[in-house]
Motif scaffolding. Structure first.
Motif, short mmCIF file in Angstrom:
data_model
loop_
_atom_site.label_atom_id
_atom_site.label_comp_id
_atom_site.label_asym_id
_atom_site.label_seq_id
_atom_site.Cartn_x
_atom_site.Cartn_y
_atom_site.Cartn_z
N LYS A 61 0.83 -1.21 0.00
CA LYS A 61 0.00 0.00 0.00
C LYS A 61 0.86 1.25 0.00
O LYS A 61 2.02 1.23 0.42
N GLU A 63 0.22 5.22 1.26
CA GLU A 63 -0.64 6.19 1.93
C GLU A 63 -0.10 7.58 1.61
O GLU A 63 1.06 7.87 1.86
N TYR A 65 -0.12 11.67 2.16
CA TYR A 65 -0.42 12.68 3.17
C TYR A 65 -0.03 14.06 2.67
O TYR A 65 0.93 14.19 1.88
N HIS A 71 -4.22 12.95 6.16
CA HIS A 71 -4.27 11.81 5.25
C HIS A 71 -5.14 12.17 4.05
O HIS A 71 -6.23 12.70 4.19
N THR A 73 -5.25 9.90 0.83
CA THR A 73 -5.79 8.69 0.23
C THR A 73 -4.85 7.51 0.48
O THR A 73 -3.68 7.71 0.81
N THR A 74 -5.38 6.30 0.32
CA THR A 74 -4.58 5.09 0.41
C THR A 74 -4.78 4.29 -0.87
O THR A 74 -5.92 4.06 -1.29
N GLN A 76 -4.15 0.67 -2.45
CA GLN A 76 -3.83 -0.72 -2.13
C GLN A 76 -3.09 -1.35 -3.29
O GLN A 76 -3.49 -1.21 -4.45
N TYR A 98 0.89 9.84 -8.43
CA TYR A 98 -0.27 10.39 -7.73
C TYR A 98 -0.60 11.75 -8.34
O TYR A 98 0.27 12.59 -8.51
N ALA A 108 4.57 10.36 1.32
CA ALA A 108 3.90 9.07 1.28
C ALA A 108 4.50 8.14 2.32
O ALA A 108 5.67 8.22 2.65
N LYS A 109 3.64 7.26 2.83
CA LYS A 109 4.08 6.14 3.65
C LYS A 109 3.84 4.89 2.81
O LYS A 109 2.71 4.59 2.44
N ASN A 124 8.32 -0.63 6.02
CA ASN A 124 7.58 0.63 5.97
C ASN A 124 8.56 1.77 5.78
O ASN A 124 9.50 1.90 6.56
#
Length: 134
Positions: A61, A63, A65, A71, A73-74, A76, A98, A108-109, A124
């Motif tokens: 995923k 994520e 920010y 936040h 969006t995420t 998957q 993005y 992003a994460k 991560n």
């Protein structure tokens, strides 16, 4: 030595790379983000390499920010969006674009993975902040 120090200092802001523990599957990984070519685009490049070919490798995923921590969006990871490799592989490199708001700063994460379908290692990584181009 001065040259090597300068190169290392310059690369810190452009790429997140780490390996914090021994792994059954992960040999190496990196994540970096940068401005895309079009208005509002942020590109997130993900690269993961396993110790041997594994059936599950890639990005679980992403994520997104805003710079203030909100936040957005995420996304998957799947084989259909290209974030996960569609077949057993030693490595997977993918760039996710993005489409954000021009002038807005994002980070992003990213969660990377490598291993079998039921038993895999994850990593991560948080990217540096990047401002979407006008």
């Amino acid at each position: 030595m001065l040259f090597v120090s300068a190169v290392l200092i310059c690369s810190v802001g452009t790429q997140a790379h780490a390996q914090t523990r021994a792994s059954d599957y992960v040999a190496w990984y990196s994540v970096s983000s940068y401005q895309g070519e079009k208005r509002g685009q942020i590109d997130i490049e993900c690269n993961i390499r396993a110790k041997w070919a594994v059936p599950k490798i890639g990005v679980l995923k992403i994520e997104i920010y805003q710079a203030n921590g909100d936040h957005v969006t995420t996304i998957q990871g799947s084989t259909s969006n290209g974030l996960l490799s569609p077949k057993s592989s030693l490595a997977h490199i993918v760039t996710y674009t993005y489409n954000g708001v021009p002038g807005t700063t994002y980070y992003a994460k990213v969660t990377l993975c490598a291993g079998s379908n039921s038993d895999y290692d994850t990593r991560n990584v948080q990217t540096q902040k990047v401002t979407a181009p006008y």
